[in-house]
Design an enzyme around this catalytic site. Sequence first.
Site, PDB file in Angstrom:
ATOM      1  N   CYS A  84      -3.733  29.594  51.535  1.00 48.20           N
ATOM      2  CA  CYS A  84      -4.867  29.431  52.336  1.00 48.20           C
ATOM      3  C   CYS A  84      -5.326  28.245  52.721  1.00 48.20           C
ATOM      4  CB  CYS A  84      -6.071  30.212  51.542  1.00 48.20           C
ATOM      5  SG  CYS A  84      -5.586  31.800  51.032  1.00 48.20           S
ATOM      6  N   ARG A 138     -13.115  22.858  53.245  1.00 42.88           N
ATOM      7  CA  ARG A 138     -12.597  22.610  51.878  1.00 42.88           C
ATOM      8  C   ARG A 138     -11.615  21.581  52.077  1.00 42.88           C
ATOM      9  NH1 ARG A 138     -14.057  24.621  47.384  1.00 42.88           N
ATOM     10  NH2 ARG A 138     -12.508  25.353  45.619  1.00 42.88           N
ATOM     11  N   THR A 187      -7.206  36.361  57.003  1.00 48.51           N
ATOM     12  CA  THR A 187      -7.472  35.305  57.807  1.00 48.51           C
ATOM     13  C   THR A 187      -6.584  34.844  58.788  1.00 48.51           C
ATOM     14  OG1 THR A 187      -8.012  34.477  55.794  1.00 48.51           O
ATOM     15  CG2 THR A 187      -7.986  32.806  57.443  1.00 48.51           C
ATOM     16  N   GLY A 238      -3.102  23.283  47.161  1.00 48.00           N
ATOM     17  CA  GLY A 238      -1.828  24.359  47.162  1.00 48.00           C
ATOM     18  C   GLY A 238      -2.451  25.767  47.621  1.00 48.00           C
ATOM     19  N   ARG A 251       2.714  29.204  46.258  1.00 47.82           N
ATOM     20  CA  ARG A 251       3.083  28.909  47.352  1.00 47.82           C
ATOM     21  C   ARG A 251       2.141  27.304  47.811  1.00 47.82           C
ATOM     22  NH1 ARG A 251       2.421  34.689  50.610  1.00 47.82           N
ATOM     23  NH2 ARG A 251       1.357  35.111  48.684  1.00 47.82           N
ATOM     24  N   ASP A 288       1.721  49.770  51.048  1.00 46.27           N
ATOM     25  CA  ASP A 288       2.429  48.340  50.739  1.00 46.27           C
ATOM     26  C   ASP A 288       3.951  48.662  50.862  1.00 46.27           C
ATOM     27  OD1 ASP A 288       1.180  45.643  49.076  1.00 46.27           O
ATOM     28  OD2 ASP A 288       3.573  46.162  49.206  1.00 46.27           O
ATOM     29  N   ARG A 319      -6.263  16.267  37.104  1.00 50.26           N
ATOM     30  CA  ARG A 319      -7.741  17.344  37.167  1.00 50.26           C
ATOM     31  C   ARG A 319      -8.499  16.592  36.476  1.00 50.26           C
ATOM     32  NH1 ARG A 319      -6.500  19.422  41.854  1.00 50.26           N
ATOM     33  NH2 ARG A 319      -4.342  20.425  42.109  1.00 50.26           N
ATOM     34  N   ARG A 365     -13.638  37.179  51.577  1.00 44.66           N
ATOM     35  CA  ARG A 365     -14.262  35.759  51.410  1.00 44.66           C
ATOM     36  C   ARG A 365     -13.945  35.627  49.868  1.00 44.66           C
ATOM     37  NH1 ARG A 365     -20.226  34.858  53.544  1.00 44.66           N
ATOM     38  NH2 ARG A 365     -19.542  32.899  54.272  1.00 44.66           N
ATOM     39  N   LYS A 398     -14.337  32.172  58.959  1.00 49.76           N
ATOM     40  CA  LYS A 398     -13.396  32.183  57.883  1.00 49.76           C
ATOM     41  C   LYS A 398     -12.525  30.781  57.792  1.00 49.76           C
ATOM     42  CE  LYS A 398     -11.120  33.394  54.268  1.00 49.76           C
ATOM     43  NZ  LYS A 398     -11.725  33.202  52.898  1.00 49.76           N
TER      44      LYS A 398
HETATM   45  N1  LIG Z   1      -5.272  34.948  47.842  1.00 50.80           N
HETATM   46  C1  LIG Z   1      -6.389  34.604  48.459  1.00 50.80           C
HETATM   47  O1  LIG Z   1      -7.040  33.956  47.453  1.00 50.80           O
HETATM   48  C2  LIG Z   1      -6.961  35.083  49.632  1.00 50.80           C
HETATM   49  C3  LIG Z   1      -6.264  35.492  50.621  1.00 50.80           C
HETATM   50  N2  LIG Z   1      -7.031  35.778  51.648  1.00 50.80           N
HETATM   51  C4  LIG Z   1      -6.063  36.375  53.001  1.00 50.80           C
HETATM   52  O2  LIG Z   1      -5.923  37.785  52.450  1.00 50.80           O
HETATM   53  C5  LIG Z   1      -4.614  38.260  52.929  1.00 50.80           C
HETATM   54  C6  LIG Z   1      -3.634  38.894  52.097  1.00 50.80           C
HETATM   55  O3  LIG Z   1      -3.468  37.868  51.218  1.00 50.80           O
HETATM   56  P1  LIG Z   1      -2.926  38.233  49.619  1.00 50.80           P
HETATM   57  O4  LIG Z   1      -3.677  39.371  48.962  1.00 50.80           O
HETATM   58  O5  LIG Z   1      -3.340  36.643  48.749  1.00 50.80           O
HETATM   59  O6  LIG Z   1      -1.594  38.203  49.635  1.00 50.80           O
HETATM   60  P2  LIG Z   1      -0.444  38.862  48.787  1.00 50.80           P
HETATM   61  O7  LIG Z   1       0.780  38.221  49.002  1.00 50.80           O
HETATM   62  O8  LIG Z   1      -0.973  38.593  47.318  1.00 50.80           O
HETATM   63  O9  LIG Z   1      -0.366  40.397  48.973  1.00 50.80           O
HETATM   64  C7  LIG Z   1       0.126  40.750  50.090  1.00 50.80           C
HETATM   65  C8  LIG Z   1       0.617  42.236  49.935  1.00 50.80           C
HETATM   66  O10 LIG Z   1       0.790  42.731  51.425  1.00 50.80           O
HETATM   67  C9  LIG Z   1       2.350  43.479  51.114  1.00 50.80           C
HETATM   68  N3  LIG Z   1       2.967  43.735  52.474  1.00 50.80           N
HETATM   69  C10 LIG Z   1       3.592  42.727  53.057  1.00 50.80           C
HETATM   70  N4  LIG Z   1       4.170  43.117  54.194  1.00 50.80           N
HETATM   71  C11 LIG Z   1       3.407  44.223  54.506  1.00 50.80           C
HETATM   72  C12 LIG Z   1       3.644  45.337  55.465  1.00 50.80           C
HETATM   73  N5  LIG Z   1       4.149  45.200  56.767  1.00 50.80           N
HETATM   74  N6  LIG Z   1       2.638  46.327  55.357  1.00 50.80           N
HETATM   75  C13 LIG Z   1       1.920  46.447  54.249  1.00 50.80           C
HETATM   76  N7  LIG Z   1       1.958  45.690  53.131  1.00 50.80           N
HETATM   77  C14 LIG Z   1       2.844  44.432  53.345  1.00 50.80           C
HETATM   78  C15 LIG Z   1       2.935  42.803  50.019  1.00 50.80           C
HETATM   79  O11 LIG Z   1       4.019  43.712  49.525  1.00 50.80           O
HETATM   80  C16 LIG Z   1       1.858  42.347  49.110  1.00 50.80           C
HETATM   81  O12 LIG Z   1       1.787  43.348  47.982  1.00 50.80           O
HETATM   82  C17 LIG Z   1      -4.011  36.887  53.844  1.00 50.80           C
HETATM   83  O13 LIG Z   1      -4.392  36.948  55.221  1.00 50.80           O
HETATM   84  C18 LIG Z   1      -5.035  35.691  53.155  1.00 50.80           C
HETATM   85  O14 LIG Z   1      -5.140  34.982  54.214  1.00 50.80           O
HETATM   86  C19 LIG Z   1      -8.361  35.714  52.016  1.00 50.80           C
HETATM   87  C20 LIG Z   1      -9.273  35.369  51.049  1.00 50.80           C
HETATM   88  C21 LIG Z   1      -8.358  34.935  49.660  1.00 50.80           C
HETATM   89  C1  LIG Z   2     -13.685  27.822  51.152  1.00 43.19           C
HETATM   90  C2  LIG Z   2     -13.135  28.433  49.820  1.00 43.19           C
HETATM   91  O1  LIG Z   2     -13.693  28.137  48.617  1.00 43.19           O
HETATM   92  N1  LIG Z   2     -12.050  29.206  49.661  1.00 43.19           N
HETATM   93  C3  LIG Z   2     -11.676  29.795  48.336  1.00 43.19           C
HETATM   94  C4  LIG Z   2     -10.136  29.165  48.653  1.00 43.19           C
HETATM   95  O2  LIG Z   2      -9.428  29.836  47.292  1.00 43.19           O
HETATM   96  P1  LIG Z   2      -8.329  29.234  46.641  1.00 43.19           P
HETATM   97  O3  LIG Z   2      -7.425  30.397  45.955  1.00 43.19           O
HETATM   98  O4  LIG Z   2      -7.354  28.855  48.002  1.00 43.19           O
HETATM   99  O5  LIG Z   2      -8.441  27.816  45.692  1.00 43.19           O
HETATM  100  P2  LIG Z   2      -9.151  26.691  45.878  1.00 43.19           P
HETATM  101  O6  LIG Z   2     -10.236  26.474  44.787  1.00 43.19           O
HETATM  102  O7  LIG Z   2      -9.696  26.514  47.311  1.00 43.19           O
HETATM  103  O8  LIG Z   2      -8.050  25.541  45.681  1.00 43.19           O
HETATM  104  C5  LIG Z   2      -7.084  25.348  46.729  1.00 43.19           C
HETATM  105  C6  LIG Z   2      -6.248  24.155  46.373  1.00 43.19           C
HETATM  106  O9  LIG Z   2      -7.014  22.974  46.456  1.00 43.19           O
HETATM  107  C7  LIG Z   2      -6.985  22.264  45.064  1.00 43.19           C
HETATM  108  N2  LIG Z   2      -8.517  21.760  45.001  1.00 43.19           N
HETATM  109  C8  LIG Z   2      -9.473  22.720  45.180  1.00 43.19           C
HETATM  110  C9  LIG Z   2     -10.586  22.113  44.976  1.00 43.19           C
HETATM  111  C10 LIG Z   2     -11.064  20.737  44.613  1.00 43.19           C
HETATM  112  O10 LIG Z   2     -12.170  20.376  44.675  1.00 43.19           O
HETATM  113  N3  LIG Z   2     -10.069  19.865  44.498  1.00 43.19           N
HETATM  114  C11 LIG Z   2      -8.702  20.302  44.851  1.00 43.19           C
HETATM  115  O11 LIG Z   2      -7.910  19.559  44.816  1.00 43.19           O
HETATM  116  C12 LIG Z   2      -6.758  23.234  43.877  1.00 43.19           C
HETATM  117  O12 LIG Z   2      -6.189  22.761  42.820  1.00 43.19           O
HETATM  118  C13 LIG Z   2      -5.758  24.322  44.772  1.00 43.19           C
HETATM  119  O13 LIG Z   2      -4.596  23.698  44.740  1.00 43.19           O
HETATM  120  O14 LIG Z   2      -9.397  30.143  49.584  1.00 43.19           O
HETATM  121  C14 LIG Z   2      -9.648  31.406  49.588  1.00 43.19           C
HETATM  122  C15 LIG Z   2      -8.848  31.852  50.936  1.00 43.19           C
HETATM  123  O15 LIG Z   2      -9.636  31.843  51.965  1.00 43.19           O
HETATM  124  O16 LIG Z   2      -7.868  32.438  50.760  1.00 43.19           O
HETATM  125  C16 LIG Z   2     -11.049  31.890  49.653  1.00 43.19           C
HETATM  126  O17 LIG Z   2     -11.410  33.119  49.822  1.00 43.19           O
HETATM  127  C17 LIG Z   2     -11.884  31.164  48.525  1.00 43.19           C
HETATM  128  O18 LIG Z   2     -13.062  31.465  48.407  1.00 43.19           O
END
Ligand SMILES: NC(=O)C1=CN([C@@H]2O[C@H](COP(=O)(O)OP(=O)(O)OC[C@H]3O[C@@H](n4cnc5c(N)ncnc54)[C@H](O)[C@@H]3O)[C@@H](O)[C@H]2O)C=CC1
Ligand SMILES: CC(=O)N[C@@H]1[C@@H](OP(=O)(O)OP(=O)(O)OC[C@H]2O[C@@H](n3ccc(=O)[nH]c3=O)[C@H](O)[C@@H]2O)O[C@H](C(=O)O)[C@@H](O)[C@@H]1O
Length: 451
Positions: A290, A243, A149, A287, A358, A57, A433, A182, A236
């Site tokens: 994702c 959603r 993703t 928000g 974000r 990281d 909400r 996921r 994905k």
């Molecule tokens: N946050 C979520 O709910 C979900 C996110 N994802 C996917 O997972 C991926 C990561 O998301 P998060 O973990 O939420 O991001 P995050 O912002 O929480 O963490 C990203 C990490 O990567 C590090 N980083 C940045 N540039 C780097 C580099 N060049 N080399 C090594 N490390 C580096 C940062 O310092 C940070 O610690 C994204 O592609 C997102 O689409 C998938 C499912 C759920």
């Molecule tokens: C399809 C799906 O459910 N994806 C999940 C989603 O998680 P994420 O953390 O983005 O939260 P979320 O519950 O989807 O909410 C996203 C945004 O949508 C809003 N939201 C959510 C559900 C709803 O019925 N109405 C609504 O307004 C939430 O307030 C939030 O602002 O996105 C993640 C991702 O892909 O990063 C994924 O791994 C999670 O399983």
Amino acid sequence: MSLREQTTLYASDATTEEQREAFLSGDIPVAVYGLGKMGLPLAAVYAETCGNVVGADIDPDVVSAVNRGDCHVQREPGLDELVSETVAAGALSAVESPTEAARDATIHVAIVPTPITDDDEPDLAILQSVMESIAAGLTPGDLVVVECTVPPGTTRDLLLPMLEAESDLSREEFGVAVCPERTSSGRALQDIRGAYPKVVGGVDEESTRVAELVYGELTDNEVIAVPNETTAEAVKVFEGVYRDVNIALANELAKIADAADISVNEAIETANTQPFCDIHKPGPGVGGHCIPYYPYFLIRQFDEEFSLLTTAREVNDSMPAFTVEKVAELLSEEEKSVSDSRVLVLGLTYRPGVEETRAAPARPICADLTERGADVFAADPVLPNADGFDATKLPLEALADYDFDAAVLVTDHDEFAGIDWAGFDPMVVVDGRNSLDLSWTDHRVYTIGGD
Ligand SMILES: NC(=O)C1=CN([C@@H]2O[C@H](COP(=O)(O)OP(=O)(O)OC[C@H]3O[C@@H](n4cnc5c(N)ncnc54)[C@H](O)[C@@H]3O)[C@@H](O)[C@H]2O)C=CC1
Ligand SMILES: CC(=O)N[C@@H]1[C@@H](OP(=O)(O)OP(=O)(O)OC[C@H]2O[C@@H](n3ccc(=O)[nH]c3=O)[C@H](O)[C@@H]2O)O[C@H](C(=O)O)[C@@H](O)[C@@H]1O
């Protein structure tokens, strides 16, 4: 033979059983690139499974925290303990240099941010820089896993050619598989360990076989092998755009419910009692980095209008303004104006319990209220400050010292259950909400979509 020569995976002479044995006994080193909300839990589960993980990281604070056995990702049940245990056992460590991590790894797992730019273009620069680091350390028999993703087609058209061009290997010497994360923040360990099936898609059959072997040990659930890497990328993104479109439908129905003078939440809950319906919840906006981003992974990637995805984004992005307009309407019915009002915004993060802002709807809501001349205050129990928001942050315990003309519930953090609403002079409240029951108070409440 060196350790590296003994245990490879892709196109290896070893049998699948020997490879499984080697993986589980720590003879196959793993590198996880990105130790954030998703990367740290993933690295920890890899470490508890195989006992040989280096996380990379670029944030030195993240690296030093991990190497101390500390968990910088908050509110993930079980993660503190797992990080501490795996680090203490020597199963997990961290470095700042992805190139250093790539040198000794056989399995390379990329889980770094894949955001969109200000003009909604997918931004893969971070992932590309990680791929360069991996390419520099790639050796025959390695497997590269993309958990980020990405727009469908990214691995085939961008990442694989990069790995080939920047390593001195040919396509036949290493594997690449898309195994999308996921996981939801707040339940990461249970999701990674098997809440849902794990999807894997390789650039060839051997890559898929190796990914199935590895993830078959990580997850308690089944591993679904799809025909190729692009299908896995699409699975994905499709989950996410489903959603976003569904939430947009709920938001549009909320506006219809207002016109029909019914409660959309009652109607949706009842409609969802039969299996063909799963309408999501309306709210003040969508928000996170994702769901609001993923539609652009299709719209911009395939350079077509895709009117449904575009319209859904427009509907969801209209909800912050809709919410502020409701505040203004309620205030004017009380012969007040936003410009002379003190407004409390409850919840700045994009969803409860997750320290992520974000694309948070609270940002345009605070900006719009400020623009209209309101004195905007905000409370959010998981954020240390309101940096980046047009609002003055108040600690929850200070709310009782203030009276407000209006309050807007944007994100329903659990901690808000303790607010003493009776302690405030009567005000207007917009419940974004459908999570407040203030019928016993003198406050005037509007719930998005009706309560
Ligand atoms: N946050 C979520 O709910 C979900 C996110 N994802 C996917 O997972 C991926 C990561 O998301 P998060 O973990 O939420 O991001 P995050 O912002 O929480 O963490 C990203 C990490 O990567 C590090 N980083 C940045 N540039 C780097 C580099 N060049 N080399 C090594 N490390 C580096 C940062 O310092 C940070 O610690 C994204 O592609 C997102 O689409 C998938 C499912 C759920
Ligand atoms: C399809 C799906 O459910 N994806 C999940 C989603 O998680 P994420 O953390 O983005 O939260 P979320 O519950 O989807 O909410 C996203 C945004 O949508 C809003 N939201 C959510 C559900 C709803 O019925 N109405 C609504 O307004 C939430 O307030 C939030 O602002 O996105 C993640 C991702 O892909 O990063 C994924 O791994 C999670 O399983």
